[in-house]
Design a protein around this motif. Sequence first.
Motif, PDB file in Angstrom:
ATOM      1  N   ALA A   1      10.254  16.601   3.750  1.00 17.12           N
ATOM      2  CA  ALA A   1      10.914  16.312   2.473  1.00 17.12           C
ATOM      3  C   ALA A   1      12.134  15.426   2.689  1.00 17.12           C
ATOM      4  N   PHE A   2      12.869  15.672   3.766  1.00 16.76           N
ATOM      5  CA  PHE A   2      14.050  14.870   4.091  1.00 16.76           C
ATOM      6  C   PHE A   2      13.660  13.403   4.305  1.00 16.76           C
ATOM      7  N   VAL A   3      12.643  13.179   5.126  1.00 15.02           N
ATOM      8  CA  VAL A   3      12.180  11.814   5.391  1.00 15.02           C
ATOM      9  C   VAL A   3      11.562  11.216   4.128  1.00 15.02           C
ATOM     10  N   GLY A   4      10.844  12.036   3.368  1.00 18.06           N
ATOM     11  CA  GLY A   4      10.258  11.566   2.117  1.00 18.06           C
ATOM     12  C   GLY A   4      11.300  11.052   1.156  1.00 18.06           C
ATOM     13  N   ASN A   5      12.439  11.734   1.108  1.00 13.73           N
ATOM     14  CA  ASN A   5      13.525  11.277   0.238  1.00 13.73           C
ATOM     15  C   ASN A   5      14.085   9.943   0.692  1.00 13.73           C
ATOM     16  N   ARG A   6      14.188   9.771   2.014  1.00 11.80           N
ATOM     17  CA  ARG A   6      14.671   8.494   2.554  1.00 11.80           C
ATOM     18  C   ARG A   6      13.726   7.357   2.143  1.00 11.80           C
ATOM     19  N   ILE A   7      12.443   7.600   2.275  1.00 10.56           N
ATOM     20  CA  ILE A   7      11.440   6.586   1.934  1.00 10.56           C
ATOM     21  C   ILE A   7      11.452   6.315   0.431  1.00 10.56           C
ATOM     22  N   SER A   8      11.518   7.389  -0.351  1.00  9.17           N
ATOM     23  CA  SER A   8      11.526   7.277  -1.805  1.00  9.17           C
ATOM     24  C   SER A   8      12.710   6.449  -2.293  1.00  9.17           C
TER      25      SER A   8
ATOM     26  N   GLN B   1       0.827  -1.210   0.000  1.00 12.54           N
ATOM     27  CA  GLN B   1       0.000   0.000   0.000  1.00 12.54           C
ATOM     28  C   GLN B   1       0.868   1.270   0.000  1.00 12.54           C
ATOM     29  N   LEU B   2       1.916   1.250  -0.805  1.00 11.89           N
ATOM     30  CA  LEU B   2       2.792   2.424  -0.889  1.00 11.89           C
ATOM     31  C   LEU B   2       3.283   2.593  -2.318  1.00 11.89           C
ATOM     32  N   ASP B   3       2.734   3.596  -3.006  1.00 16.53           N
ATOM     33  CA  ASP B   3       3.117   3.857  -4.398  1.00 16.53           C
ATOM     34  C   ASP B   3       3.781   5.222  -4.576  1.00 16.53           C
ATOM     35  N   VAL B   4       3.346   6.203  -3.784  1.00 13.79           N
ATOM     36  CA  VAL B   4       3.836   7.577  -3.912  1.00 13.79           C
ATOM     37  C   VAL B   4       3.978   8.177  -2.519  1.00 13.79           C
ATOM     38  N   VAL B   5       5.048   8.937  -2.299  1.00 11.16           N
ATOM     39  CA  VAL B   5       5.171   9.701  -1.060  1.00 11.16           C
ATOM     40  C   VAL B   5       5.098  11.185  -1.417  1.00 11.16           C
ATOM     41  N   HIS B   6       4.273  11.918  -0.684  1.00  9.77           N
ATOM     42  CA  HIS B   6       4.047  13.342  -0.956  1.00  9.77           C
ATOM     43  C   HIS B   6       4.327  14.108   0.332  1.00  9.77           C
ATOM     44  N   SER B   7       5.331  14.974   0.301  1.00 10.90           N
ATOM     45  CA  SER B   7       5.688  15.758   1.490  1.00 10.90           C
ATOM     46  C   SER B   7       5.291  17.211   1.317  1.00 10.90           C
ATOM     47  N   LEU B   8       4.936  17.846   2.431  1.00  8.02           N
ATOM     48  CA  LEU B   8       4.604  19.269   2.439  1.00  8.02           C
ATOM     49  C   LEU B   8       5.695  20.031   3.178  1.00  8.02           C
ATOM     50  N   TRP B   9       6.082  21.150   2.610  1.00  2.59           N
ATOM     51  CA  TRP B   9       7.196  21.981   3.065  1.00  2.59           C
ATOM     52  C   TRP B   9       8.532  21.299   2.747  1.00  2.59           C
ATOM     53  N   PHE B  10       9.459  22.102   2.259  1.00  3.16           N
ATOM     54  CA  PHE B  10      10.795  21.590   1.946  1.00  3.16           C
ATOM     55  C   PHE B  10      11.611  21.627   3.232  1.00  3.16           C
TER      56      PHE B  10
ATOM     57  N   ASN C   1      17.005  16.940  -7.601  1.00  4.68           N
ATOM     58  CA  ASN C   1      16.752  16.186  -8.824  1.00  4.68           C
ATOM     59  C   ASN C   1      16.114  14.835  -8.546  1.00  4.68           C
ATOM     60  N   LYS C   2      16.066  14.448  -7.274  1.00 11.22           N
ATOM     61  CA  LYS C   2      15.501  13.154  -6.905  1.00 11.22           C
ATOM     62  C   LYS C   2      14.054  13.247  -6.429  1.00 11.22           C
ATOM     63  N   LEU C   3      13.470  14.427  -6.565  1.00 11.90           N
ATOM     64  CA  LEU C   3      12.070  14.575  -6.204  1.00 11.90           C
ATOM     65  C   LEU C   3      11.393  15.562  -7.136  1.00 11.90           C
ATOM     66  N   THR C   4      10.083  15.489  -7.185  1.00 19.54           N
ATOM     67  CA  THR C   4       9.298  16.410  -7.999  1.00 19.54           C
ATOM     68  C   THR C   4       8.893  17.580  -7.121  1.00 19.54           C
ATOM     69  N   VAL C   5       9.408  18.764  -7.440  1.00 20.36           N
ATOM     70  CA  VAL C   5       9.157  19.956  -6.629  1.00 20.36           C
ATOM     71  C   VAL C   5       7.979  20.738  -7.210  1.00 20.36           C
ATOM     72  N   VAL C   6       6.995  20.989  -6.360  1.00 20.90           N
ATOM     73  CA  VAL C   6       5.792  21.704  -6.780  1.00 20.90           C
ATOM     74  C   VAL C   6       5.700  23.022  -6.032  1.00 20.90           C
ATOM     75  N   SER C   7       5.554  24.116  -6.745  1.00 15.58           N
ATOM     76  CA  SER C   7       5.333  25.420  -6.108  1.00 15.58           C
ATOM     77  C   SER C   7       3.857  25.770  -6.205  1.00 15.58           C
ATOM     78  N   LEU C   8       3.467  26.792  -5.462  1.00 15.16           N
ATOM     79  CA  LEU C   8       2.062  27.209  -5.417  1.00 15.16           C
ATOM     80  C   LEU C   8       1.755  28.378  -6.339  1.00 15.16           C
ATOM     81  N   ALA C   9       2.788  29.136  -6.707  1.00 16.49           N
ATOM     82  CA  ALA C   9       2.554  30.347  -7.483  1.00 16.49           C
ATOM     83  C   ALA C   9       3.843  30.788  -8.165  1.00 16.49           C
ATOM     84  N   GLN C  10       3.707  31.666  -9.154  1.00 16.06           N
ATOM     85  CA  GLN C  10       4.865  32.133  -9.911  1.00 16.06           C
ATOM     86  C   GLN C  10       5.881  32.833  -9.014  1.00 16.06           C
ATOM     87  N   ASN C  11       5.407  33.657  -8.088  1.00 15.80           N
ATOM     88  CA  ASN C  11       6.336  34.348  -7.191  1.00 15.80           C
ATOM     89  C   ASN C  11       7.183  33.359  -6.405  1.00 15.80           C
ATOM     90  N   GLN C  12       6.573  32.274  -5.957  1.00 18.80           N
ATOM     91  CA  GLN C  12       7.306  31.258  -5.202  1.00 18.80           C
ATOM     92  C   GLN C  12       8.297  30.519  -6.111  1.00 18.80           C
TER      93      GLN C  12
END
Length: 350
Positions: free
Chosen positions: A108-115, A95-104, A144-155
């Motif tokens: 994100a650090f733990v998410g990378n370990r799991i990924s 039951q684990l296909d994708v890990v999604h972390s909030l805040w860098f 480069n080892k994760l997909t980084v998503v921003s919320l807005a152009q300014n960010q």
Amino acid sequence: MSKEKNILLLTPGFPKDQNDYLCIPPLQDFLIALKKNFPSVNITVAAFQYPFIQGRYNWNNISVFSFGGRNSKLEKIFVWDSAITIAKYLKEKNQLDVVHSLWFGECAFVGNRISTRYNIKHICTLMGQDVSTNNFYLRLLNKNKLTVVSLAQNQSDLFRQITRQNVDEEIFWGVHNQHFDSNKKREIDLLGVGSLINLKNYKAFINVLNKLKSEFPAIKSMIIGDGNLRKKLIQQTKLLGLQNNIEFTGNLKRSEVFNIMQESKILLHPSLFEGSGLVFAEALANGMYIVSYNVGYAKENDKWNIAKNEDELYHHCRSLLNKNLSFEPMNIFPIEETVNRYAELYGLFN
């Protein structure tokens, strides 16, 4: 048809129950909409710091593991190990296909370990002040080892300025369409919604109100929210003789905020920084006009005036108050698009 996927969401905080309306509202809206539109998706939440208790509970048919870290440095390793243990438990159950972390940050650090351990996709959503030169995680993690998503152009621009790398996706937190009588009388001229802290800059709101009062003596305003500057801001209004022109409500439920937005003309939002600024999307969807600085979602249009300084905040508000305004709703940040964009990243259409 969407494919069944199992998503592990790592977040510093999560609502302790379905009445905890102040805890990351856009995430709450998103998860409920995602489950509604993609019922086959299995979501497990790992909450690192808040709620301040340890345990497992159900939130809107989503399983939540709370580690009760309480932002304690002494608990940090325990919290990280708990998240990795949950990932192992889910992987063993297939039951684990994708890990999604909030805040860098730590998520994100733990998410990378799991990924890395389980060779699964890792998505990290930038949330706000994590995009800062003071955030050592931006240097620590291989972006480069994760997909980084921003919320807005300014960010996105700030992330590129700091890291010299581009984000992978730009996906706003969306809002639902609001339904109301657009002819309803709007008796509140200026509305502020947000935390009463230095970053939100509500002293500028009061300064603008003070200037406007000379031309509009009966001007009516309201500030919704709470914070450590509340007493100081109330004192500022008293010194300027604005007690009859402004009301401080404290925190309100979102449904109450939306009702007040439908009775208000202008969202005056003098915040000096926003990762996104969901309040902008909410105000437009409830028919309001906006006056703000170029922060978060900021996008100048017929209903959104962007200022460079406090004097421009005043002039934009003054100009709007002298016009015959039309309060038709404008949802330029629909939640359906948010859900579909993340669904694509999760692989739900594959």
